[in-house]
Structure formats: C-alpha cells, structure tokens
Scaffold this motif. Structure first.
Motif, PDB file in Angstrom:
ATOM      1  N   GLY A   8    -118.509  57.377  -1.616  1.00 27.91           N
ATOM      2  CA  GLY A   8    -117.806  57.011  -0.577  1.00 27.91           C
ATOM      3  C   GLY A   8    -117.654  57.909   0.712  1.00 27.91           C
ATOM      4  N   MET A   9    -117.215  59.151   0.295  1.00 29.71           N
ATOM      5  CA  MET A   9    -116.933  60.126   1.487  1.00 29.71           C
ATOM      6  C   MET A   9    -118.215  60.493   2.044  1.00 29.71           C
ATOM      7  N   ARG A  10    -119.134  60.768   1.339  1.00 35.62           N
ATOM      8  CA  ARG A  10    -120.457  61.047   1.684  1.00 35.62           C
ATOM      9  C   ARG A  10    -121.129  59.871   2.872  1.00 35.62           C
ATOM     10  N   GLN A  11    -120.867  58.618   2.409  1.00 40.21           N
ATOM     11  CA  GLN A  11    -121.290  57.770   3.297  1.00 40.21           C
ATOM     12  C   GLN A  11    -120.730  57.674   4.739  1.00 40.21           C
ATOM     13  N   ILE A  12    -119.760  58.446   4.897  1.00 43.16           N
ATOM     14  CA  ILE A  12    -119.111  58.678   6.324  1.00 43.16           C
ATOM     15  C   ILE A  12    -119.310  60.171   6.945  1.00 43.16           C
ATOM     16  N   GLY A  13    -120.044  60.889   6.034  1.00 43.09           N
ATOM     17  CA  GLY A  13    -120.369  62.221   6.284  1.00 43.09           C
ATOM     18  C   GLY A  13    -119.331  63.276   5.906  1.00 43.09           C
ATOM     19  N   LEU A  14    -118.763  62.975   4.931  1.00 43.48           N
ATOM     20  CA  LEU A  14    -117.707  64.193   4.532  1.00 43.48           C
ATOM     21  C   LEU A  14    -117.859  64.423   3.110  1.00 43.48           C
ATOM     22  N   THR A  15    -117.528  65.624   2.672  1.00 41.45           N
ATOM     23  CA  THR A  15    -117.269  66.158   1.318  1.00 41.45           C
ATOM     24  C   THR A  15    -116.068  66.689   1.010  1.00 41.45           C
ATOM     25  N   PRO A  16    -115.194  66.031   0.167  1.00 37.62           N
ATOM     26  CA  PRO A  16    -113.700  66.452  -0.178  1.00 37.62           C
ATOM     27  C   PRO A  16    -114.070  67.607  -0.862  1.00 37.62           C
ATOM     28  N   PRO A  17    -112.951  68.571  -0.610  1.00 37.34           N
ATOM     29  CA  PRO A  17    -113.225  69.899  -1.417  1.00 37.34           C
ATOM     30  C   PRO A  17    -112.773  70.046  -2.782  1.00 37.34           C
ATOM     31  N   GLU A  18    -112.156  68.500  -3.273  1.00 39.01           N
ATOM     32  CA  GLU A  18    -111.595  68.631  -4.671  1.00 39.01           C
ATOM     33  C   GLU A  18    -111.548  67.230  -5.060  1.00 39.01           C
ATOM     34  N   VAL A  19    -111.250  66.644  -6.053  1.00 37.94           N
ATOM     35  CA  VAL A  19    -111.004  65.225  -6.331  1.00 37.94           C
ATOM     36  C   VAL A  19    -109.395  65.400  -6.872  1.00 37.94           C
ATOM     37  N   PRO A  20    -108.509  64.951  -6.014  1.00 40.63           N
ATOM     38  CA  PRO A  20    -107.064  64.810  -6.362  1.00 40.63           C
ATOM     39  C   PRO A  20    -106.834  63.559  -7.367  1.00 40.63           C
ATOM     40  N   SER A  21    -105.725  63.683  -8.154  1.00 36.37           N
ATOM     41  CA  SER A  21    -105.555  62.521  -8.737  1.00 36.37           C
ATOM     42  C   SER A  21    -104.934  61.444  -7.817  1.00 36.37           C
ATOM     43  N   PRO A  22    -105.593  60.194  -8.128  1.00 34.43           N
ATOM     44  CA  PRO A  22    -105.476  59.093  -7.153  1.00 34.43           C
ATOM     45  C   PRO A  22    -104.287  58.278  -7.495  1.00 34.43           C
ATOM     46  N   VAL A  23    -103.760  57.463  -6.454  1.00 34.30           N
ATOM     47  CA  VAL A  23    -102.924  56.395  -6.607  1.00 34.30           C
ATOM     48  C   VAL A  23    -103.804  55.193  -7.262  1.00 34.30           C
ATOM     49  N   ASN A  24    -103.687  54.680  -8.699  1.00 36.25           N
ATOM     50  CA  ASN A  24    -104.446  53.680  -9.113  1.00 36.25           C
ATOM     51  C   ASN A  24    -103.976  52.311  -8.935  1.00 36.25           C
ATOM     52  N   LEU A  25    -104.066  51.837  -7.738  1.00 33.49           N
ATOM     53  CA  LEU A  25    -103.391  50.589  -7.477  1.00 33.49           C
ATOM     54  C   LEU A  25    -103.768  49.542  -8.537  1.00 33.49           C
ATOM     55  N   TRP A  26    -102.757  48.860  -8.926  1.00 35.03           N
ATOM     56  CA  TRP A  26    -102.610  47.764 -10.026  1.00 35.03           C
ATOM     57  C   TRP A  26    -103.012  48.091 -11.298  1.00 35.03           C
ATOM     58  N   MET A  27    -102.997  49.511 -11.659  1.00 36.01           N
ATOM     59  CA  MET A  27    -103.296  50.080 -12.879  1.00 36.01           C
ATOM     60  C   MET A  27    -102.078  50.053 -13.679  1.00 36.01           C
ATOM     61  N   ASN A  28    -101.864  49.513 -14.779  1.00 37.62           N
ATOM     62  CA  ASN A  28    -100.452  49.437 -15.432  1.00 37.62           C
ATOM     63  C   ASN A  28    -100.627  50.115 -16.763  1.00 37.62           C
ATOM     64  N   ILE A  29     -99.871  51.467 -16.650  1.00 40.28           N
ATOM     65  CA  ILE A  29     -99.728  52.371 -17.766  1.00 40.28           C
ATOM     66  C   ILE A  29     -98.342  52.411 -18.295  1.00 40.28           C
ATOM     67  N   PRO A  30     -97.930  51.500 -19.307  1.00 39.65           N
ATOM     68  CA  PRO A  30     -96.348  51.547 -19.543  1.00 39.65           C
ATOM     69  C   PRO A  30     -96.073  52.965 -20.055  1.00 39.65           C
ATOM     70  N   VAL A  31     -95.057  53.215 -20.013  1.00 41.74           N
ATOM     71  CA  VAL A  31     -94.440  54.705 -20.556  1.00 41.74           C
ATOM     72  C   VAL A  31     -93.304  54.284 -21.370  1.00 41.74           C
ATOM     73  N   GLY A  32     -93.307  54.623 -22.656  1.00 46.64           N
ATOM     74  CA  GLY A  32     -92.134  54.435 -23.443  1.00 46.64           C
ATOM     75  C   GLY A  32     -91.170  55.286 -23.231  1.00 46.64           C
ATOM     76  N   ALA A  33     -89.933  55.142 -23.918  1.00 46.40           N
ATOM     77  CA  ALA A  33     -88.716  55.951 -24.099  1.00 46.40           C
ATOM     78  C   ALA A  33     -89.239  57.102 -24.513  1.00 46.40           C
ATOM     79  N   ASP A  34     -90.076  57.539 -25.590  1.00 45.24           N
ATOM     80  CA  ASP A  34     -90.429  58.773 -26.173  1.00 45.24           C
ATOM     81  C   ASP A  34     -91.387  59.331 -25.366  1.00 45.24           C
ATOM     82  N   GLY A  35     -91.688  58.859 -24.050  1.00 43.25           N
ATOM     83  CA  GLY A  35     -93.079  59.476 -23.350  1.00 43.25           C
ATOM     84  C   GLY A  35     -94.218  58.899 -23.538  1.00 43.25           C
ATOM     85  N   ALA A  36     -94.500  58.180 -24.716  1.00 46.61           N
ATOM     86  CA  ALA A  36     -95.898  57.674 -24.970  1.00 46.61           C
ATOM     87  C   ALA A  36     -96.185  56.873 -23.946  1.00 46.61           C
TER      88      ALA A  36
END
Length: 199
Positions: free
Chosen positions: A119-147
C-alpha cells in the motif's frame, strides 16, 4: 459526498492526509478487521505507536475523542467518530508469513505486513519498519488472568471510524486476510473495506 475508495479484500492501501483532514474508514460488511497505521509525512520514522499510546490513554481501547500517539509521544490522529461498540485491538502485531507458517500454512499466505508495504509503495513510499497497528474492529478479549482469546468482531455492517489528522501524515490500511482464526467472523470470509477523505 467525497469519493469512496476501496481497500480490496486481503490487500492494502495508503492515503495522504494534511493536518486537519480526516479519513473515514468503513466496515462495509461488518465483520472485517482493518489493520491501520499512520506515519508522519515529515519523517516516516515517527509513526502511530500502540505501545506509546496505551499508557498515555490508560486503556487498551482508544475511545471517541482521544488522540492516538506516535513513538515520539505526539498526537498523530484523533479518533473523532466511532459508530461501532468501540472494540479495537492494540495488542496484536500485524500478521506476516511467519505467523501463517506457525498456523500450519505450507505456502505463501496474504498478510498485513506485506499489505502495508504494498500500500505504501503504491504512493511511492517505503516505511522503515512495520509498527504494530491499531486493528480496527478486531476483538481480542483479555481475561482477569491476562489470557487472550480470538473473538469475532462485534461491529455491524456500515460501522465506521473517523480519524482526524493532528499532523501531515500517511494512513495505511489492510483488509486483514486472516481466514484461519475467527477474527473476521466464524466463516473466515475476507471482505473489502472502504474509506473517504474528509476535509
């Protein structure tokens, strides 16, 4: 109405925003996760960083009205609107070919890491790394024990977020191609998402 653009299923796209502009990202089908990144237009080494954002917000979920921060602890985007229940993941790294190998894939699988680069190449750019994204609408429930669990999205068709640029930036998006785990719904069907650039 501003032009409606498509992030094709399993693929990535990127868009430039000037400070004050906004991007509306639409979960057209309701069950599609959209990995989302932002990079400073002035210096791609400054980018939206979930690990810097979480302690500033005091939450693993960004909420309506809150700024999203960079690795230099500056706001890059503001979550101006969110019509979904507000469940967006900030814990899970973008999928990559190595991840699919661990999930049993013997051949190449489309992935969000490569989608960011394409996607970045299509506008002529190359990111220097791949940061962790904000995953819109992704549901990762976290339990009280951290699971953690792999939940299905709780969004509905047509839900959207509006992200307002706090600096000149590039927003990149990937219609996540994860079809092994249920994060895009039990059926594992990958859909496109849509976006508009707002003044």
């Amino acid at each position: 109405m501003s032009e409606l653009f498509t992030v094709p299923a399993r693929k990535g796209r990127a868009a430039r925003l000037t400070k004050g502009q906004a991007i509306k990202i639409i979960n057209t089908h309701g069950s599609q996760v959209c990995d989302t990144w932002a990079f400073s237009a002035e210096d791609l080494k400054e980018f939206l960083s979930v690990e810097h954002m979480r302690p500033t917000l005091g939450s693993i979920y960004p909420k309506k009205g809150q700024p999203l921060h960079t690795n230099r602890r500056r706001p890059i985007l503001v979550l101006e609107e969110d019509t979904s229940p507000g469940i967006h993941d900030t814990l899970i790294a973008a999928c990559d070919d190595y991840r699919y190998g661990l999930l049993g894939c013997k051949e190449y699988h489309d992935n969000c890491t490569d989608n960011l680069m394409a996607g970045m190449r299509q506008i002529g750019l190359t990111p220097p790394e791949v940061p962790s994204p904000v995953n819109l609408w992704m549901n990762i429930p976290v339990g009280a024990d951290g699971a953690t669990q792999w939940g299905e999205p709780v969004s509905k068709p047509g839900d959207y977020v509006v992200l307002r640029a706090a600096m000149d930036c590039i927003v990149a998006m990937s219609a996540c191609p994860q079809d092994i785990l249920p994060i895009n719904g039990k059926q594992g069907v990958i859909h496109d998402v849509h976006y508009q650039i707002l003044g």
